[in-house]
Enzyme design. Structure first.
Site, PDB file in Angstrom:
ATOM      1  N   ASP A 195      -5.547   7.434   6.397  1.00 47.79           N
ATOM      2  CA  ASP A 195      -6.297   6.857   5.528  1.00 47.79           C
ATOM      3  C   ASP A 195      -7.715   7.075   6.066  1.00 47.79           C
ATOM      4  OD1 ASP A 195      -7.208   5.279   3.344  1.00 47.79           O
ATOM      5  OD2 ASP A 195      -7.739   3.940   4.670  1.00 47.79           O
ATOM      6  N   HIS A 211      -9.640   0.316  10.323  1.00 46.71           N
ATOM      7  CA  HIS A 211     -10.078  -1.036   9.988  1.00 46.71           C
ATOM      8  C   HIS A 211      -8.617  -2.054   9.987  1.00 46.71           C
ATOM      9  CE1 HIS A 211      -9.946   0.800   6.165  1.00 46.71           C
ATOM     10  NE2 HIS A 211      -9.255  -0.117   5.865  1.00 46.71           N
ATOM     11  N   GLU A 260      -6.783  12.159   4.830  1.00 48.83           N
ATOM     12  CA  GLU A 260      -7.421  11.877   3.684  1.00 48.83           C
ATOM     13  C   GLU A 260      -8.897  12.458   3.772  1.00 48.83           C
ATOM     14  OE1 GLU A 260      -8.982   8.278   0.528  1.00 48.83           O
ATOM     15  OE2 GLU A 260      -8.735   7.968   2.663  1.00 48.83           O
ATOM     16  N   GLY A 288       6.102  -7.147  -7.523  1.00 41.99           N
ATOM     17  CA  GLY A 288       7.636  -7.198  -6.884  1.00 41.99           C
ATOM     18  C   GLY A 288       8.158  -5.964  -6.513  1.00 41.99           C
ATOM     19  N   HIS A 327      -3.700   6.723  -6.203  1.00 46.08           N
ATOM     20  CA  HIS A 327      -4.157   5.260  -6.472  1.00 46.08           C
ATOM     21  C   HIS A 327      -5.913   5.139  -6.403  1.00 46.08           C
ATOM     22  CE1 HIS A 327      -4.384   6.139  -2.239  1.00 46.08           C
ATOM     23  NE2 HIS A 327      -4.988   5.059  -1.809  1.00 46.08           N
ATOM     24  N   ASP A 328      -6.574   6.345  -6.181  1.00 44.57           N
ATOM     25  CA  ASP A 328      -7.864   6.001  -5.937  1.00 44.57           C
ATOM     26  C   ASP A 328      -8.760   6.705  -7.165  1.00 44.57           C
ATOM     27  OD1 ASP A 328      -8.341   4.639  -3.647  1.00 44.57           O
ATOM     28  OD2 ASP A 328      -8.038   6.347  -2.418  1.00 44.57           O
ATOM     29  N   ARG A 379       0.020  10.046   6.788  1.00 40.75           N
ATOM     30  CA  ARG A 379      -0.972  10.300   6.004  1.00 40.75           C
ATOM     31  C   ARG A 379      -2.081   9.202   6.708  1.00 40.75           C
ATOM     32  NH1 ARG A 379      -4.475   6.971   2.618  1.00 40.75           N
ATOM     33  NH2 ARG A 379      -5.489   8.400   1.054  1.00 40.75           N
ATOM     34  N   ASP A 398      -9.074   1.779 -10.361  1.00 40.15           N
ATOM     35  CA  ASP A 398      -8.360   0.747  -9.625  1.00 40.15           C
ATOM     36  C   ASP A 398      -8.891  -0.684 -10.181  1.00 40.15           C
ATOM     37  OD1 ASP A 398      -7.643  -1.253  -7.955  1.00 40.15           O
ATOM     38  OD2 ASP A 398      -8.862  -0.800  -6.503  1.00 40.15           O
TER      39      ASP A 398
END
Length: 638
Positions: A342, A258, A371, A183, A444-445, A340, A514
């Site tokens: 991706d 994508h 990236e 949330g 996050h990766d 940024r 992740d």
């Protein structure tokens, strides 16, 4: 030493050069008094686009000598932007000797062929100063802060209590991953701007915020809308306005290689009223995708079927993304300050050039980050040498090479490797880009940095998601990892570019890969020791922004588990910042160079006695100083 590309005594301009610059290359060769008769010497250089054509330029002897050797030199005009490779040869006693690049960019003979890189970039590239010297904060929107605003629940989304472990197994009901939400929203980010500002942050990078049917939102469903769980377009506008009032810029994540299969454009799951490419070969979106046999066989990103690849050079897709009223322009006009990109490796160079052209037309001071996980100056992707840094594509990249160098130094105690990796990037990249590098310790990766610095990399079949779901550091391991994190962050904050904090790293969030690196921010359980430390680092950067903005990187030493470097401005004596880090398990008595006089400690555990710095095991110190230069001490300034 015959040659060293990192020393301006041998190469007159350090690092990448602008098109039109003239460089003096010099070799230091034995003279006749040593019984060696040098009859000729040549620079051999070729363009990466045609490595079979080698241009040769004769070096001539000078009247300058060093260590009983004589300097030979040649002036070379770097005419066109591009990637070039060079080496040298010289003839002595009827024998031709090749000079190739060895360790630490030093020239050697009788070693395997290995040429130096020369990056030549467009001299028109400039990046506004207000991006330089700053601090970035990366936010994964669903997990940062829930403002309490009502969310319209969709049938395939599951709301979990704040702080609950992210789902890590495939959802058997809907056969998708990442459909659990906690949330976080745009209003929540706006509410927490004062917290972010206390860290000294002036750039926020948001993971994707557009409509998509996963919590990470890298499977875009509608580029024109904010995802309803995050808020509205007006919420975005208000977030940008509030951030700008506090001196914070907003960077958006552009996922343009994508889309999701569950999108307006592909519509495989028939969620939308639109006629998607999967629904009909007559769809306006059909040309966007790479069908091998419509509708079920198509190329997808890394073979993940719910991420169909797009044909970026399709005219209607270019217009949709890069057009005058396209997606890039829309969100910049609504308040975003940059993008940024991706997986930039998946985007054609020509497409990135079109993206750059549009964002600079709409907002000339906007920043474009790509990236790229490797050295972006010589990256080859899908058999093509990329042109990211030649002046008409990216302003910056996600600087994983610095991240890897820092972690390797902390975990493996290799000071020499660290210094070489940092200098490789500063040597290969244009200075403008070096000054705006996005320098993360975690994203996050990647595994959470605190967990990674404990020595845990979460690699191997046995360390699967089930195993990672139970991974928690012991109190002893956590305290040790915190000690290491402080060293790593001190390095991160003093290197060229701007540090990028992944939300929660500043309060010691733990986690594996992740989705365990994407847990909800624990607002009621902050590590105040770490938070205060990061706030102090932020103050050091704020108080010394003129240095961190663009001051050259000056290596002092890197050996025996200890690194030392400075950020110093030009001039005969100038305000400088020095970082010394001791990764070893022994106390080091570090003797500062004689040209460092009466430094002041800004942060760290070291004791300073005159020009001696006493560094405990696994510690660092940041010093402020007035440097008194001597000529020989200014040859290696990067």
């Amino acid at each position: 030493m015959i040659f060293n590309s990192r020393n301006i005594e041998y190469k007159s301009i350090y690092g990448a050069v602008k098109a039109g610059d003239e460089i003096t290359f010099r070799l230091l060769l034995p003279n006749k008094e040593l019984g060696v008769a040098i009859t000729s010497a040549r620079l051999l250089i070729c363009n990466d686009n045609d490595s079979l054509i080698v241009n040769k330029y004769d070096l001539t002897p000078t009247n300058e000598y060093k260590d009983e050797c004589q300097f030979w030199e040649v002036k070379y005009l770097a005419k066109e932007p591009g990637l070039y490779w060079y080496c040298f040869e010289y003839q002595a006693s009827s024998i031709t000797w090749q000079v190739y690049k060895g360790n630490y960019s030093t020239g050697y003979i009788n070693i395997p062929e290995n040429k130096w890189q020369l990056t030549v970039y467009d001299d028109a590239q400039t990046i506004p100063d207000d991006w330089k010297g700053g601090i970035m904060y990366q936010i994964f929107p669903d997990r940062f802060y829930n403002s309490g605003s009502k969310k319209l629940m969709l049938f395939d989304r599951k709301m979990r209590p704040w702080g609950e472990m992210p789902a890590f197994e495939e959802d058997l009901e809907f056969e998708v991953w990442n459909n659990d939400y906690q949330g976080g929203d745009l209003k929540g980010i706006e509410e927490k701007l004062p917290y972010v500002k206390e860290l000294g942050v002036d750039i926020i990078y948001l993971n994707p915020i557009f409509e998509a049917h996963s919590n990470h939102r890298y499977n875009t469903a509608d580029y024109t809308k904010i995802d309803s769980f995050l808020g509205t377009e007006n919420d975005f506008i208000e977030l940008c306005m509030a951030a700008h009032k506090m001196g914070i810029k907003i960077i958006l994540d552009g996922v343009f290689s994508h889309t999701g299969d569950d999108s307006i454009y592909f519509n495989k799951k028939n969620r939308y009223d639109s006629v998607g490419a999967y629904n009909s070969a007559d769809s306006e979106y059909y040309p966007w995708y790479k069908f091998e046999r419509w509708p079920d066989k198509f190329i997808s990103w890394w073979g993940i079927e719910d991420l169909p690849e797009v044909n970026e050079m399709e005219e209607s897709y270019i217009e949709f993304i890069c057009g005058e009223d396209g997606i890039l322009a829309k969100w910049l006009r609504l308040g975003a300050d940059g993008w940024r990109l991706d997986v930039a490796d998946e985007l054609p160079d020509e497409f990135i050039k079109l993206i750059r052209a549009r964002i600079k037309q709409v907002k000339p001071d906007a920043l474009l980050i790509g990236e790229v996980w490797e050295d972006a100056s010589n990256k080859t992707a899908y058999g093509i040498r990329r042109q990211y840094l030649l002046g008409d594509e990216l302003d910056s990249v996600t600087n994983y090479p610095f991240k890897n160098a820092i972690i390797d130094f902390i975990v493996n105690d290799d000071a020499e490797f660290f210094m070489d990796k940092i200098l490789t990037i500063t040597e290969n990249y244009p200075k403008e880009i070096v000054d705006t590098l996005m320098n993360p310790l975690g994203t996050h990766d990647t595994v959470r940095i605190l967990t990674r610095l404990s020595g845990e990399d979460c690699e191997g079949a046995a360390k699967n998601r089930e195993w990672q779901s139970t991974l928690t550091l012991s109190e002893t391991a956590r305290e040790h990892a915190k000690k290491r994190l402080k060293i790593a962050a001190a390095i991160q904050y003093t290197l060229p570019g701007f540090p990028s904090i992944y939300y929660g790293d500043e309060i010691g969030m733990e986690g594996g890969k992740d989705p365990f690196n994407r847990k909800a921010f624990p607002w009621g359980d902050l590590d105040m020791d770490l938070l205060g430390f990061f706030e102090n680092l932020g103050k050091i950067r704020q108080n010394n922004r003129l240095i961190f903005k663009d001051a050259p990187f000056v290596p002092i030493s890197g050996a025996d588990g200890c690194i030392a470097y400075a950020r110093e401005k030009d001039g005969n004596s100038r305000h400088s910042i020095i970082l010394i880090a001791n990764r070893s398990l022994d106390t080091i008595n570090y003797c500062l160079p004689e040209y460092v006089q009466k430094p002041t400690k800004l942060l760290g555990d070291a004791k300073i006695i005159d020009n001696l710095v006493l560094l405990p095991p696994e510690s660092f110190v940041i010093l402020e100083n007035i440097w008194i230069y001597k000529k020989q001490h200014r040859e290696d300034r990067y």
